[in-house]
Design a protein around this motif. Structure first.
Motif, PDB file in Angstrom:
ATOM      1  N   PHE A   1      51.990   0.648  -3.442  1.00  0.00           N
ATOM      2  CA  PHE A   1      52.420   1.542  -3.764  1.00  0.00           C
ATOM      3  C   PHE A   1      51.266   1.316  -4.621  1.00  0.00           C
ATOM      4  O   PHE A   1      50.182   2.525  -5.273  1.00  0.00           O
ATOM      5  N   LEU A   2      50.963  -0.182  -4.962  1.00  0.00           N
ATOM      6  CA  LEU A   2      49.841   0.178  -5.918  1.00  0.00           C
ATOM      7  C   LEU A   2      48.911  -0.023  -6.153  1.00  0.00           C
ATOM      8  O   LEU A   2      48.387  -1.607  -5.518  1.00  0.00           O
ATOM      9  N   PRO A   3      47.046  -0.007  -7.477  1.00  0.00           N
ATOM     10  CA  PRO A   3      46.643  -0.300  -7.017  1.00  0.00           C
ATOM     11  C   PRO A   3      45.737  -0.921  -7.207  1.00  0.00           C
ATOM     12  O   PRO A   3      44.826  -1.632  -6.550  1.00  0.00           O
ATOM     13  N   ASN A   4      46.147  -1.128  -8.108  1.00  0.00           N
ATOM     14  CA  ASN A   4      45.937  -2.918  -8.735  1.00  0.00           C
ATOM     15  C   ASN A   4      47.749  -3.469  -9.616  1.00  0.00           C
ATOM     16  O   ASN A   4      48.054  -3.226 -10.646  1.00  0.00           O
ATOM     17  N   ALA A   5      48.087  -4.005  -8.701  1.00  0.00           N
ATOM     18  CA  ALA A   5      49.428  -4.802  -8.994  1.00  0.00           C
ATOM     19  C   ALA A   5      48.977  -5.975 -10.088  1.00  0.00           C
ATOM     20  O   ALA A   5      49.795  -6.368 -10.890  1.00  0.00           O
ATOM     21  N   LEU A   6      48.273  -6.737  -9.808  1.00  0.00           N
ATOM     22  CA  LEU A   6      48.076  -7.518 -11.077  1.00  0.00           C
ATOM     23  C   LEU A   6      47.630  -7.660 -12.450  1.00  0.00           C
ATOM     24  O   LEU A   6      48.344  -7.702 -13.641  1.00  0.00           O
ATOM     25  N   ALA A   7      46.918  -6.051 -12.466  1.00  0.00           N
ATOM     26  CA  ALA A   7      47.208  -4.999 -13.626  1.00  0.00           C
ATOM     27  C   ALA A   7      48.887  -5.024 -14.221  1.00  0.00           C
ATOM     28  O   ALA A   7      49.291  -4.700 -15.496  1.00  0.00           O
TER      29      ALA A   7
ATOM     30  N   GLU B   1      50.719  -7.262 -16.910  1.00  0.00           N
ATOM     31  CA  GLU B   1      51.700  -5.706 -18.288  1.00  0.00           C
ATOM     32  C   GLU B   1      53.020  -5.848 -18.939  1.00  0.00           C
ATOM     33  O   GLU B   1      53.420  -5.678 -19.635  1.00  0.00           O
ATOM     34  N   LEU B   2      54.027  -6.598 -17.349  1.00  0.00           N
ATOM     35  CA  LEU B   2      55.135  -6.758 -17.502  1.00  0.00           C
ATOM     36  C   LEU B   2      55.053  -8.395 -18.069  1.00  0.00           C
ATOM     37  O   LEU B   2      55.841  -8.594 -18.985  1.00  0.00           O
ATOM     38  N   TRP B   3      54.047  -9.285 -18.053  1.00  0.00           N
ATOM     39  CA  TRP B   3      54.181 -10.645 -18.555  1.00  0.00           C
ATOM     40  C   TRP B   3      53.985 -10.141 -20.443  1.00  0.00           C
ATOM     41  O   TRP B   3      54.630 -10.158 -20.792  1.00  0.00           O
ATOM     42  N   ARG B   4      52.987  -9.296 -20.049  1.00  0.00           N
ATOM     43  CA  ARG B   4      52.719  -8.274 -21.990  1.00  0.00           C
ATOM     44  C   ARG B   4      54.163  -8.115 -23.092  1.00  0.00           C
ATOM     45  O   ARG B   4      54.353  -8.585 -23.628  1.00  0.00           O
ATOM     46  N   VAL B   5      55.253  -7.163 -22.394  1.00  0.00           N
ATOM     47  CA  VAL B   5      56.185  -6.900 -22.515  1.00  0.00           C
ATOM     48  C   VAL B   5      57.236  -7.602 -22.506  1.00  0.00           C
ATOM     49  O   VAL B   5      58.659  -7.237 -23.440  1.00  0.00           O
ATOM     50  N   LEU B   6      56.931  -8.455 -22.059  1.00  0.00           N
ATOM     51  CA  LEU B   6      58.560  -9.650 -21.989  1.00  0.00           C
ATOM     52  C   LEU B   6      58.455 -10.666 -23.203  1.00  0.00           C
ATOM     53  O   LEU B   6      57.059 -11.293 -23.374  1.00  0.00           O
ATOM     54  N   ARG B   7      59.677 -10.741 -23.225  1.00  0.00           N
ATOM     55  CA  ARG B   7      59.446 -12.159 -23.778  1.00  0.00           C
ATOM     56  C   ARG B   7      59.559 -13.489 -23.420  1.00  0.00           C
ATOM     57  O   ARG B   7      59.636 -13.890 -22.776  1.00  0.00           O
ATOM     58  N   PRO B   8      59.398 -14.239 -24.155  1.00  0.00           N
ATOM     59  CA  PRO B   8      59.276 -15.719 -24.124  1.00  0.00           C
ATOM     60  C   PRO B   8      60.560 -16.405 -22.916  1.00  0.00           C
ATOM     61  O   PRO B   8      61.087 -15.719 -23.275  1.00  0.00           O
TER      62      PRO B   8
ATOM     63  N   ASP C   1      53.914 -14.272   1.064  1.00  0.00           N
ATOM     64  CA  ASP C   1      54.568 -14.815   0.370  1.00  0.00           C
ATOM     65  C   ASP C   1      53.687 -15.234  -0.334  1.00  0.00           C
ATOM     66  O   ASP C   1      53.624 -15.878  -1.575  1.00  0.00           O
ATOM     67  N   GLU C   2      52.129 -15.981   0.372  1.00  0.00           N
ATOM     68  CA  GLU C   2      51.954 -17.259  -0.777  1.00  0.00           C
ATOM     69  C   GLU C   2      50.259 -15.691  -1.246  1.00  0.00           C
ATOM     70  O   GLU C   2      50.309 -16.964  -2.698  1.00  0.00           O
ATOM     71  N   GLN C   3      50.751 -14.480  -1.132  1.00  0.00           N
ATOM     72  CA  GLN C   3      50.013 -13.499  -1.621  1.00  0.00           C
ATOM     73  C   GLN C   3      50.222 -13.003  -2.873  1.00  0.00           C
ATOM     74  O   GLN C   3      50.148 -13.502  -4.325  1.00  0.00           O
ATOM     75  N   LEU C   4      51.696 -12.994  -2.373  1.00  0.00           N
ATOM     76  CA  LEU C   4      53.039 -12.655  -3.703  1.00  0.00           C
ATOM     77  C   LEU C   4      53.138 -13.540  -4.779  1.00  0.00           C
ATOM     78  O   LEU C   4      52.653 -13.263  -6.418  1.00  0.00           O
ATOM     79  N   ARG C   5      53.071 -14.332  -4.278  1.00  0.00           N
ATOM     80  CA  ARG C   5      53.381 -15.401  -5.031  1.00  0.00           C
ATOM     81  C   ARG C   5      51.904 -15.991  -6.150  1.00  0.00           C
ATOM     82  O   ARG C   5      52.118 -16.278  -7.454  1.00  0.00           O
ATOM     83  N   GLN C   6      50.471 -16.120  -5.429  1.00  0.00           N
ATOM     84  CA  GLN C   6      49.473 -16.145  -6.273  1.00  0.00           C
ATOM     85  C   GLN C   6      49.140 -14.376  -7.561  1.00  0.00           C
ATOM     86  O   GLN C   6      49.271 -15.063  -8.780  1.00  0.00           O
ATOM     87  N   LEU C   7      49.743 -14.327  -6.878  1.00  0.00           N
ATOM     88  CA  LEU C   7      49.758 -12.597  -7.954  1.00  0.00           C
ATOM     89  C   LEU C   7      50.542 -12.834  -9.045  1.00  0.00           C
ATOM     90  O   LEU C   7      49.697 -12.514 -10.652  1.00  0.00           O
ATOM     91  N   GLY C   8      51.428 -13.366  -9.066  1.00  0.00           N
ATOM     92  CA  GLY C   8      52.149 -14.197 -10.235  1.00  0.00           C
ATOM     93  C   GLY C   8      51.922 -14.848 -10.997  1.00  0.00           C
ATOM     94  O   GLY C   8      52.077 -14.537 -12.514  1.00  0.00           O
ATOM     95  N   ILE C   9      51.347 -16.054 -10.698  1.00  0.00           N
ATOM     96  CA  ILE C   9      50.822 -16.960 -11.194  1.00  0.00           C
ATOM     97  C   ILE C   9      49.019 -17.033 -12.254  1.00  0.00           C
ATOM     98  O   ILE C   9      48.733 -16.568 -12.941  1.00  0.00           O
TER      99      ILE C   9
END
Length: 202
Positions: free
Chosen positions: A102-108, A112-119, A151-159
């Motif tokens: 449902f997200l218009p910009n999943a990467l964004a 944000e989740l990367w930002r609010v997570l601790r190391p 699956d590859e597109q999903l993995r690339q989003l994480g990277i």
């Protein structure tokens, strides 16, 4: 339905198994819906926070988890997934289920989740499998409004979002569906190649 979404519990159970929450964890869930997964997560003794774009869902999630809210173990806020109202490095882990498509910009949102997570913070996200297009899990006309990821597109989003140790795993939902109490006649909905989950660490 949102108070006790039986057919979502198999996904919840996979996510919680992957996160392996402890009382030391502080979980952020994006797209909490009615708070059913939060209720399961809080059984670990962890603290949690969540956001949803729907005021109705925020109210319901607070109601379903009223004891945890009253005890200061849970905060549920009305907010946009790509503008989380939390400071950098707040959480030890993050989860998202039934939201990605449902997200218009999943990467964004992942950034944000990367930002609010601790190391070394952990991330588990249910994918939006193209194989579900037109099935009961993603029927038309809803499917035409969703974004699907291989699956590859999903993995690339994480990277691309900056995460490390990024992988996409397929988990068999059938045992979890049985455990959740899905009626026998509907178990076939959970059979097959397994659902994709994005796993990553900050």
């Amino acid at each position: 339905m949102y108070r006790d979404p039986l057919y979502h519990y198999p996904n919840f159970k996979v996510i919680l198994a992957e996160l392996a929450l402890t009382p030391d964890d502080f979980l952020i869930e994006v797209g909490s819906g009615g708070g059913a997964m939060l209720k399961e997560a809080l059984k670990s003794g962890c603290r949690a926070a969540a956001v949803d774009h729907s005021l109705d869902m925020v109210r319901l999630a607070r109601q379903v988890n009223s004891d945890a809210v009253a005890a200061g173990r849970l905060v549920v806020q009305h907010a946009s997934a790509d503008r989380l109202p939390f400071t950098d490095g707040t959480f030890t882990c993050a989860a998202m289920t039934g939201v990605l498509g449902f997200l218009p910009n999943a990467l964004a949102v992942l950034r944000e989740l990367w930002r609010v997570l601790r190391p070394n913070g952990r991330l588990v996200v249910l994918g939006a499998d193209p194989a579900l297009r037109g099935t009961p899990a993603a029927p038309e006309p809803i499917a035409s409004r969703l974004r699907f990821y291989t699956d590859e597109q999903l993995r690339q989003l994480g990277i691309d979002a900056g995460f490390d140790g990024v992988s996409v795993v397929r988990r068999d939902l059938l045992p979890f569906a049985r455990e959740a109490g899905v009626p026998q006649e509907h178990l076939a909905l959970f059979a097959g190649a397994g659902a994709p989950f994005l796993l990553a660490r900050k």
